[in-house]
Write a protein that holds these residues in place. Structure first.
Motif, PDB file in Angstrom:
ATOM      1  N   ARG A 170       0.857  -1.187   0.000  1.00 27.05           N
ATOM      2  CA  ARG A 170       0.000   0.000   0.000  1.00 27.05           C
ATOM      3  C   ARG A 170       0.892   1.236   0.000  1.00 27.05           C
ATOM      4  NH1 ARG A 170      -5.207  -0.162   2.130  1.00 27.05           N
ATOM      5  NH2 ARG A 170      -6.406   1.603   1.325  1.00 27.05           N
ATOM      6  N   VAL A 202      -2.921  11.350   1.603  1.00 21.85           N
ATOM      7  CA  VAL A 202      -3.210  12.122   2.809  1.00 21.85           C
ATOM      8  C   VAL A 202      -2.896  13.573   2.461  1.00 21.85           C
ATOM      9  CG1 VAL A 202      -2.516  12.623   5.175  1.00 21.85           C
ATOM     10  CG2 VAL A 202      -2.771  10.247   4.426  1.00 21.85           C
ATOM     11  N   VAL A 258       5.084   5.023   2.987  1.00 21.21           N
ATOM     12  CA  VAL A 258       4.611   6.395   3.140  1.00 21.21           C
ATOM     13  C   VAL A 258       5.562   7.304   2.370  1.00 21.21           C
ATOM     14  CG1 VAL A 258       3.954   8.224   4.742  1.00 21.21           C
ATOM     15  CG2 VAL A 258       3.705   5.830   5.424  1.00 21.21           C
ATOM     16  N   LEU A 269      -7.425   3.437   6.109  1.00 24.02           N
ATOM     17  CA  LEU A 269      -6.801   2.416   5.274  1.00 24.02           C
ATOM     18  C   LEU A 269      -7.761   1.245   5.051  1.00 24.02           C
ATOM     19  CD1 LEU A 269      -3.117   2.193   6.562  1.00 24.02           C
ATOM     20  CD2 LEU A 269      -3.856   2.806   4.261  1.00 24.02           C
ATOM     21  N   THR A 281      -1.617   6.017  -6.036  1.00 23.31           N
ATOM     22  CA  THR A 281      -1.415   5.884  -4.596  1.00 23.31           C
ATOM     23  C   THR A 281      -2.616   6.417  -3.822  1.00 23.31           C
ATOM     24  OG1 THR A 281      -0.467   8.054  -4.063  1.00 23.31           O
ATOM     25  CG2 THR A 281       1.002   6.435  -5.088  1.00 23.31           C
ATOM     26  N   ASP A 282      -2.707   6.020  -2.556  1.00 25.51           N
ATOM     27  CA  ASP A 282      -3.612   6.693  -1.626  1.00 25.51           C
ATOM     28  C   ASP A 282      -3.039   8.065  -1.300  1.00 25.51           C
ATOM     29  OD1 ASP A 282      -5.603   4.623  -1.160  1.00 25.51           O
ATOM     30  OD2 ASP A 282      -4.011   3.527  -0.142  1.00 25.51           O
ATOM     31  N   ILE A 313       1.036   5.340   0.368  1.00 25.87           N
ATOM     32  CA  ILE A 313       0.331   6.542   0.808  1.00 25.87           C
ATOM     33  C   ILE A 313       1.212   7.738   0.507  1.00 25.87           C
ATOM     34  CG2 ILE A 313      -0.692   7.785   2.751  1.00 25.87           C
ATOM     35  CD1 ILE A 313      -0.933   5.089   4.200  1.00 25.87           C
TER      36      ILE A 313
END
Length: 468
Positions: free
Chosen positions: A237, A361, A327, A464, A358-359, A239
């Protein structure tokens, strides 16, 4: 057994790179029995270790005067100097060092790979004159002013980029004392297993056998990035921590997320878009892990680029490690560089998010234009990301403050983006003087990251889960 000690106090990063040691020095009385003392990378000067730990100055000086061997790496070399000018904006702001090396360090920002050429023969560089070693530099105060003949320059780096400019310079980076058995380097990555310089140094203290040398690197191996093989999830994953503009707290939020996810049991890595790897140091300090080239993801436009490694190699490398989460701290603002053509890559944080899928934030800070302006920017950028099919998993208002009107705005904003499926967190200002590009105390960053993790941890883990 021969004792090699590494200083392990506030601001020290003994695992930042491959170094040999079998003793961690954190209390008085441990230095005098060593055969070799290593002062490691980190923020030893900025963290004011001489002021915080009164025994360090006394014991290091006594050890050196008795003929003990000392190796200082980056911050460790700065600690050995007379002083370091910690002000990068022009006004002198000197912090004193031990004064063992007759050097004063001035601002010089270097954050990338370098080649260092050995130019003189000493006990540390025996039979190495003319040899070129490959490493990296990651510092804000790297210009050595040699004050006397007591210090001998034995290595010079060819630096392709400095002070954010694509200009090449040569600068002294390896030094020895003519009075004491002291070696200093501003180049990382040249003292690992197989290092000819470290082989010379270890020879001086009676370690010659290759198998024995390897044993002294075992402490580093314990904290190395190790592949989990078949236990890995297969898909990592990713982020991306982005902001609406520069200076809004991406480094702090990245550090806090690394802390949260690591504490929750995730195998978490960190990376930085473009070349300023100093931003990764707080996260690596928290994780107690070494820096690796895959942590600097290359941005490219035309024939120019910033960063070290192509993103495809980065993705391949982290999947081979079996990371659960990577991250990635973005570069400057979300849109910075997005007008450049990126036919052969990407040139902005937004491009990276879209290209790699990507995710996200997303951060905006209220210390620039208040809660009102920050929420306006945050809302606009959320809408933009949704337009591109990249709805953030979490939006953060950093440096928030209390007030009846502001609190009402925050509540209404949280409800609005909650209906869009975006989690929201408001973080109050923290009393921090640290900044990666200027003056940073790594423990200061760690403490701040832990504080805001109380707000962020459950939110990011929940986000998530929802976005799978």
């Amino acid at each position: 057994m021969i004792k090699i000690g590494v200083l392990n106090v506030r601001g020290a990063m003994p695992y930042y790179e491959e170094l040999p040691f079998n003793v961690r020095i954190s209390e008085p009385g441990m230095i005098r029995d060593l055969d070799l003392l290593i002062l490691p990378p980190g923020t030893l000067v900025e963290s004011q270790v001489l002021q915080r730990y009164g025994w360090i100055e006394k014991e290091v000086w006594e050890y050196v005067e008795r003929g003990g061997f000392v190796v200082g790496v980056c911050s460790g070399a700065q600690l050995l100097s007379r002083a370091v000018n910690l002000n990068v904006k022009g006004l002198p702001g000197y912090s004193r060092g031990l004064g063992i090396l007759d050097i004063v360090f001035e601002p010089l920002i270097v954050t990338g790979p370098v080649r260092v050429r050995v130019i003189d023969e000493t006990w540390a560089t025996r039979n190495l004159v003319g040899t070129e070693l490959i490493g990296w530099q990651a510092h804000t105060y790297g210009r050595m002013n040699i004050l006397s003949d007591d210090v001998k320059v034995v290595g010079v780096s060819r630096i392709p980029r400095y002070n954010y400019r694509n200009e090449e310079i040569n600068a002294p980076t390896l030094v020895v004392s003519r009075k004491y058995r002291v070696f200093g380097t501003m180049v990382h990555g040249i003292l690992g297993l197989g290092s000819p310089i470290m082989r010379n140094i270890l020879h001086e203290i009676g370690i010659n056998n290759e198998a024995e040398i390897k044993n002294y690197y075992e402490s580093y191996r314990e904290n190395e990035w190790v592949s989990r093989g078949e236990e890995g999830p297969g898909v990592t994953r990713i982020i991306t921590v982005a902001s609406t503009m520069t200076g809004e707290g991406k480094t702090l939020i990245t550090s806090a997320l690394a802390y949260c996810l690591n504490r929750a049991g995730y195998y978490v890595g960190v990376a930085k878009l473009a070349g300023d790897i100093r931003d990764l140091h707080p996260s690596l300090y928290i994780l107690n892990k070494p820096f690796k080239p895959w942590m600097s993801i290359r941005l490219r436009w035309g024939s120019r680029s910033l960063g070290w490694v192509n993103w495809r190699k980065v993705i391949s490398g982290i999947r081979n490690l079996g990371l659960d989460v990577l991250v990635v701290e973005g570069v400057m603002g979300l849109l910075t560089g997005s007008s450049r053509r990126y036919r052969r890559g990407f040139s902005s944080t937004l491009d990276f998010i879209r290209y790699v899928n990507t995710d996200v934030v997303l951060i905006a800070s209220a210390n620039l234009d208040g809660v009102e302006g920050a929420l306006l920017r945050l809302g606009s950028y959320i809408d933009l990301l949704i337009k591109y099919g990249k709805k953030p998993i979490l939006a953060i208002l950093n440096n928030a403050y209390d007030g009846p009107h502001e609190n009402r705005m925050l509540k209404n904003f949280g409800r609005r983006i909650g209906r869009l499926g975006v989690s929201f967190a408001a973080l109050e200002s923290l009393p921090m003087s640290s900044k990666p590009e200027e003056l940073i105390d790594l423990e200061d960053y760690k403490e701040a990251a832990i504080k805001i993790s109380n707000t962020l941890c459950s939110t990011i883990i929940n986000a998530l889960g929802k976005s799978r």
